[in-house]
Design a protein around this motif. Structure first.
Motif, PDB file in Angstrom:
ATOM      1  N   ARG A  68      83.018  60.305  25.631  1.00  0.00           N
ATOM      2  CA  ARG A  68      83.041  58.852  25.790  1.00  0.00           C
ATOM      3  C   ARG A  68      82.930  58.458  27.266  1.00  0.00           C
ATOM      4  O   ARG A  68      82.183  57.546  27.627  1.00  0.00           O
ATOM      5  CB  ARG A  68      84.312  58.282  25.181  1.00  0.00           C
ATOM      6  N   ARG A  69      83.630  59.161  28.135  1.00  0.00           N
ATOM      7  CA  ARG A  69      83.538  58.880  29.574  1.00  0.00           C
ATOM      8  C   ARG A  69      82.117  59.128  30.075  1.00  0.00           C
ATOM      9  O   ARG A  69      81.581  58.359  30.881  1.00  0.00           O
ATOM     10  CB  ARG A  69      84.518  59.746  30.367  1.00  0.00           C
ATOM     11  N   ALA A  70      81.498  60.212  29.618  1.00  0.00           N
ATOM     12  CA  ALA A  70      80.135  60.530  30.067  1.00  0.00           C
ATOM     13  C   ALA A  70      79.142  59.484  29.568  1.00  0.00           C
ATOM     14  O   ALA A  70      78.220  59.099  30.307  1.00  0.00           O
ATOM     15  CB  ALA A  70      79.742  61.921  29.572  1.00  0.00           C
ATOM     16  N   MET A  71      79.313  59.020  28.333  1.00  0.00           N
ATOM     17  CA  MET A  71      78.391  58.023  27.796  1.00  0.00           C
ATOM     18  C   MET A  71      78.536  56.676  28.494  1.00  0.00           C
ATOM     19  O   MET A  71      77.580  55.914  28.588  1.00  0.00           O
ATOM     20  CB  MET A  71      78.614  57.857  26.290  1.00  0.00           C
ATOM     21  N   ARG A  72      79.700  56.395  29.040  1.00  0.00           N
ATOM     22  CA  ARG A  72      79.918  55.139  29.758  1.00  0.00           C
ATOM     23  C   ARG A  72      79.561  55.254  31.240  1.00  0.00           C
ATOM     24  O   ARG A  72      79.679  54.296  31.980  1.00  0.00           O
ATOM     25  CB  ARG A  72      81.371  54.708  29.612  1.00  0.00           C
ATOM     26  N   GLY A  73      79.152  56.444  31.661  1.00  0.00           N
ATOM     27  CA  GLY A  73      78.722  56.636  33.037  1.00  0.00           C
ATOM     28  C   GLY A  73      79.866  56.815  34.023  1.00  0.00           C
ATOM     29  O   GLY A  73      79.669  56.684  35.222  1.00  0.00           O
ATOM     30  N   ARG A  74      81.041  57.142  33.563  1.00  0.00           N
ATOM     31  CA  ARG A  74      82.184  57.341  34.442  1.00  0.00           C
ATOM     32  C   ARG A  74      82.211  58.769  34.976  1.00  0.00           C
ATOM     33  O   ARG A  74      81.601  59.679  34.429  1.00  0.00           O
ATOM     34  CB  ARG A  74      83.486  57.073  33.700  1.00  0.00           C
ATOM     35  N   PRO A  76      83.812  62.356  35.495  1.00  0.00           N
ATOM     36  CA  PRO A  76      84.652  63.175  34.605  1.00  0.00           C
ATOM     37  C   PRO A  76      86.058  63.326  35.178  1.00  0.00           C
ATOM     38  O   PRO A  76      86.229  63.455  36.385  1.00  0.00           O
ATOM     39  CB  PRO A  76      83.931  64.517  34.544  1.00  0.00           C
ATOM     40  N   ASN A  77      87.055  63.295  34.307  1.00  0.00           N
ATOM     41  CA  ASN A  77      88.426  63.531  34.766  1.00  0.00           C
ATOM     42  C   ASN A  77      88.639  65.033  34.953  1.00  0.00           C
ATOM     43  O   ASN A  77      87.722  65.836  34.795  1.00  0.00           O
ATOM     44  CB  ASN A  77      89.442  62.912  33.800  1.00  0.00           C
ATOM     45  N   ARG A  78      89.857  65.413  35.309  1.00  0.00           N
ATOM     46  CA  ARG A  78      90.144  66.814  35.634  1.00  0.00           C
ATOM     47  C   ARG A  78      89.892  67.733  34.433  1.00  0.00           C
ATOM     48  O   ARG A  78      89.339  68.821  34.582  1.00  0.00           O
ATOM     49  CB  ARG A  78      91.588  66.924  36.098  1.00  0.00           C
ATOM     50  N   PHE A  79      90.280  67.303  33.235  1.00  0.00           N
ATOM     51  CA  PHE A  79      90.056  68.126  32.039  1.00  0.00           C
ATOM     52  C   PHE A  79      88.577  68.345  31.793  1.00  0.00           C
ATOM     53  O   PHE A  79      88.132  69.468  31.555  1.00  0.00           O
ATOM     54  CB  PHE A  79      90.707  67.458  30.820  1.00  0.00           C
ATOM     55  N   CYS A  80      87.790  67.273  31.888  1.00  0.00           N
ATOM     56  CA  CYS A  80      86.360  67.378  31.610  1.00  0.00           C
ATOM     57  C   CYS A  80      85.664  68.249  32.653  1.00  0.00           C
ATOM     58  O   CYS A  80      84.762  69.027  32.322  1.00  0.00           O
ATOM     59  CB  CYS A  80      85.722  65.992  31.603  1.00  0.00           C
ATOM     60  N   ALA A  81      86.059  68.123  33.893  1.00  0.00           N
ATOM     61  CA  ALA A  81      85.441  68.920  34.953  1.00  0.00           C
ATOM     62  C   ALA A  81      85.781  70.394  34.813  1.00  0.00           C
ATOM     63  O   ALA A  81      84.916  71.260  35.029  1.00  0.00           O
ATOM     64  CB  ALA A  81      85.891  68.397  36.311  1.00  0.00           C
ATOM     65  N   ASN A  82      87.016  70.713  34.429  1.00  0.00           N
ATOM     66  CA  ASN A  82      87.433  72.122  34.302  1.00  0.00           C
ATOM     67  C   ASN A  82      86.861  72.774  33.056  1.00  0.00           C
ATOM     68  O   ASN A  82      86.488  73.950  33.088  1.00  0.00           O
ATOM     69  CB  ASN A  82      88.953  72.226  34.264  1.00  0.00           C
ATOM     70  N   LYS A  83      86.809  72.068  31.956  1.00  0.00           N
ATOM     71  CA  LYS A  83      86.363  72.648  30.690  1.00  0.00           C
ATOM     72  C   LYS A  83      84.867  72.549  30.482  1.00  0.00           C
ATOM     73  O   LYS A  83      84.325  73.168  29.582  1.00  0.00           O
ATOM     74  CB  LYS A  83      87.090  71.990  29.511  1.00  0.00           C
ATOM     75  N   GLY A  84      84.191  71.743  31.238  1.00  0.00           N
ATOM     76  CA  GLY A  84      82.747  71.633  31.100  1.00  0.00           C
ATOM     77  C   GLY A  84      82.295  70.851  29.894  1.00  0.00           C
ATOM     78  O   GLY A  84      81.170  71.006  29.424  1.00  0.00           O
ATOM     79  N   ALA A  85      83.163  70.027  29.369  1.00  0.00           N
ATOM     80  CA  ALA A  85      82.800  69.244  28.186  1.00  0.00           C
ATOM     81  C   ALA A  85      82.028  68.006  28.572  1.00  0.00           C
ATOM     82  O   ALA A  85      82.119  67.480  29.636  1.00  0.00           O
ATOM     83  CB  ALA A  85      84.049  68.849  27.413  1.00  0.00           C
TER      84      ALA A  85
END
Length: 85
Positions: A68-74, A76-85
């Motif tokens: 959802r964050r990626a689709m809104r153009g935001r 990535p938070n720490r979880f998204c950056a570490n996990k590569g999601a």
């Protein structure tokens, strides 16, 4: 031997003498022990499954938030950056 099958009670305490016409005692009746044991096993499995599925659900929720964050153009938070999601 008349009966080759040995119960757990017989393994621990030995064979008891057969008493003709004796009333079965509440303390010697083993009819419900298997049901109790199976109930305990099912309870432990339910606890393990609940814990595992809770962790899977949390991880899945985090993955959806990343998408959802990626689709809104935001960013990535720490979880998204570490996990590569």
């Amino acid at each position: 031997m008349k009966n080759d099958i040995v119960s757990r009670r017989e393994l621990l305490f030995g064979r008891r003498a057969d008493k003709a016409g004796a009333q079965p005692s509440l303390f010697h009746d083993e009819a419900g022990t298997s049901a109790v044991e199976y109930g305990l096993i099912v309870g432990l499995l339910a606890l393990a499954l609940t814990g595992a599925l809770t962790q899977v659900a949390r991880r899945q929720r985090q993955n959806y938030r990343c998408v959802r964050r990626a689709m809104r153009g935001r960013e990535p938070n720490r979880f998204c950056a570490n996990k590569g999601a």
